[in-house]
Structures are given as C-alpha cells and as structure tokens.
Design a protein around this motif. Structure first.
Motif, short mmCIF file in Angstrom:
data_model
loop_
_atom_site.label_atom_id
_atom_site.label_comp_id
_atom_site.label_asym_id
_atom_site.label_seq_id
_atom_site.Cartn_x
_atom_site.Cartn_y
_atom_site.Cartn_z
N VAL A 14 75.43 35.71 36.65
CA VAL A 14 75.00 34.59 37.48
C VAL A 14 76.16 33.62 37.62
N PHE A 15 76.42 33.22 38.86
CA PHE A 15 77.48 32.25 39.14
C PHE A 15 76.91 31.08 39.93
N THR A 16 77.08 29.89 39.41
CA THR A 16 76.77 28.68 40.16
C THR A 16 78.04 28.27 40.88
N ILE A 17 77.92 28.04 42.18
CA ILE A 17 79.07 27.65 42.99
C ILE A 17 78.89 26.18 43.36
N SER A 18 79.69 25.33 42.72
CA SER A 18 79.56 23.89 42.95
C SER A 18 80.80 23.17 42.45
N ASP A 19 81.47 22.47 43.35
CA ASP A 19 82.63 21.68 42.93
C ASP A 19 82.23 20.64 41.89
N ARG A 20 81.13 19.93 42.15
CA ARG A 20 80.73 18.85 41.25
C ARG A 20 80.32 19.36 39.87
N THR B 48 74.40 31.08 43.14
CA THR B 48 73.56 29.98 43.61
C THR B 48 74.48 28.86 44.07
N GLY B 49 74.33 28.47 45.33
CA GLY B 49 75.15 27.40 45.88
C GLY B 49 76.19 27.90 46.85
N GLY B 50 76.66 26.97 47.67
CA GLY B 50 77.72 27.27 48.63
C GLY B 50 77.29 28.06 49.84
N THR B 51 75.99 28.01 50.18
CA THR B 51 75.49 28.82 51.30
C THR B 51 75.13 28.01 52.52
N GLY B 52 75.34 26.70 52.47
CA GLY B 52 74.94 25.84 53.58
C GLY B 52 75.99 25.74 54.66
N CYS B 53 75.93 24.65 55.41
CA CYS B 53 76.80 24.45 56.56
C CYS B 53 77.96 23.48 56.29
N ALA B 54 78.08 23.00 55.08
CA ALA B 54 79.17 22.07 54.76
C ALA B 54 80.51 22.81 54.81
N PRO B 55 81.58 22.10 55.08
CA PRO B 55 82.89 22.76 55.19
C PRO B 55 83.29 23.56 53.96
N PRO C 110 70.29 29.82 47.52
CA PRO C 110 70.62 28.43 47.80
C PRO C 110 71.01 27.70 46.51
N GLY C 111 71.62 26.55 46.67
CA GLY C 111 72.09 25.79 45.51
C GLY C 111 71.06 24.90 44.86
N SER C 112 70.02 24.51 45.58
CA SER C 112 69.02 23.63 44.96
C SER C 112 68.21 24.44 43.95
N PRO C 113 67.86 23.82 42.82
CA PRO C 113 67.07 24.56 41.82
C PRO C 113 65.78 25.13 42.40
N LYS C 114 65.07 24.33 43.19
CA LYS C 114 63.81 24.80 43.77
C LYS C 114 64.06 25.94 44.76
N GLY C 115 65.07 25.79 45.62
CA GLY C 115 65.38 26.83 46.60
C GLY C 115 65.83 28.12 45.93
N ALA C 116 66.64 27.99 44.88
CA ALA C 116 67.10 29.18 44.15
C ALA C 116 65.92 29.91 43.51
N LEU D 161 71.88 22.74 37.26
CA LEU D 161 70.45 22.98 37.04
C LEU D 161 70.00 24.32 37.59
N SER D 162 70.67 24.80 38.63
CA SER D 162 70.24 26.05 39.28
C SER D 162 70.61 27.29 38.47
N GLY D 163 71.84 27.35 37.98
CA GLY D 163 72.27 28.54 37.24
C GLY D 163 71.38 28.84 36.05
N PRO D 164 71.13 27.87 35.16
CA PRO D 164 70.25 28.14 34.02
C PRO D 164 68.83 28.55 34.43
N ARG D 165 68.36 27.99 35.53
CA ARG D 165 67.02 28.37 36.01
C ARG D 165 67.02 29.82 36.47
N VAL D 166 68.06 30.23 37.18
CA VAL D 166 68.16 31.62 37.63
C VAL D 166 68.27 32.56 36.42
N VAL D 167 69.05 32.18 35.42
CA VAL D 167 69.17 32.99 34.20
C VAL D 167 67.80 33.16 33.56
N ARG D 168 67.05 32.09 33.41
CA ARG D 168 65.70 32.17 32.79
C ARG D 168 64.79 33.11 33.58
#
Length: 168
Positions: free
Chosen positions: A12-18, A73-80, A137-143, A27-34
C-alpha cells in the motif's frame, strides 16, 4: 471477500506531498491496510510517497514483483501534482502490462451515487508484472468506499493475473 484458501500479499502506498513531509497525518493508507488485512490479505509493505511520478513509478515497478496486489491512495485528482495515474501507466507500459478498466469504472460509478466528485477521479487499474495495481482516491472515505466496492472481485482477478486458469 474472504480470500479463502488463497493467501495474497499486498503493498500500500499513500501518495501525498503533505503526508510525506509530515505536515499531515496519513489517514487513508492505514485505513486501506486495515481493510485489506480484514479481507485476508497479508500486507507486506506500506509507505508514503511524494507526488513525484518517477518515485511512484519506481515503487510500483519494484513492489509489483513482490506482491500480488498493489494499492495506491491519493494523487488521482485534477490538481497539477496529481500524477499517480500517469506513474501507474508508465510502470504498466515498461512492464508490458495491461489495463483493467472495469474496476476503476466500478469505483467511480458507485462513488458517484453518493458524491458526484467521484467522476473527477482519474485513477486507473492495471496489471504490472502479474501484480494488480489499483489507484484509490486520497480521501479516507473515498479510499474505503472504493476498495469496499471492488473487494469481492479481487480474488478472482488475482488468481487470473498469476496465470491460474482454474476459476475460484
């Protein structure tokens, strides 16, 4: 999906600069792991990566040879800086893989029933070196909602991806 008699591995990889810079908790990566562990997967690796296409592609190529399933999880939206789909496609092309568009279509379609923004997800699903790679998606709920929708299909997809023609 209980994975039944078969034991599959997952990364599982969370993709997030922040989150990578420790400015925001992942929050998303651990939720996906569970969720994957509850479904019977052995999660063999989990990490946070920045929104850098080269790093994402490298991680996918490396772990696609070590796991049956790789979930981002993350990095799938329309942001640059949302480049996860492009990195996944580059990994797929370098490995001579193939797209599995139905799973991504199902996640977007089901997600749109409660959130019209699901249609903005550019996530892809692909086979890379026999590993099924899924962009959530990157949001915990969306993932969580996206993974829940496709979990019942994963065992069959993974059996076929490893070349077993006997259907579960």
């Amino acid at each position: 999906m209980p994975v039944g008699k078969r034991r599959f591995t997952a990364a599982v990889f969370t993709i997030s600069d922040r989150s990578y810079q420790k400015q925001r908790a992942d929050l998303s990566g651990p939720r996906v792991v569970r969720l994957l562990e509850a479904a019977g997967f052995e999660v063999v690796h989990a990490a946070v990566l920045p929104d850098e296409a080269g790093e994402i592609q490298h991680a996918i190529c490396e772990w696609a040879t070590r796991a049956s399933l790789l979930v981002t999880t993350g990095g799938t939206g329309c942001a640059p800086r949302d480049v996860t789909p492009e990195a996944t496609l580059a990994a797929m092309q370098s490995a001579g893989g193939r797209l599995v568009p139905g799973l991504s279509e199902l996640m977007r379609s089901r997600g749109a029933q409660s959130n019209a923004r699901s249609w903005l997800s550019r996530g892809v699903t692909a086979l890379v070196s026999g590993c099924l790679v899924i962009n959530l998606p990157g949001s915990p709920k969306g993932a969580e909602e996206s993974l829940d929708v496709i979990l019942p299909l994963l065992e069959h997809a993974l059996v076929l991806a490893r070349g077993d023609s006997a259907h579960p």
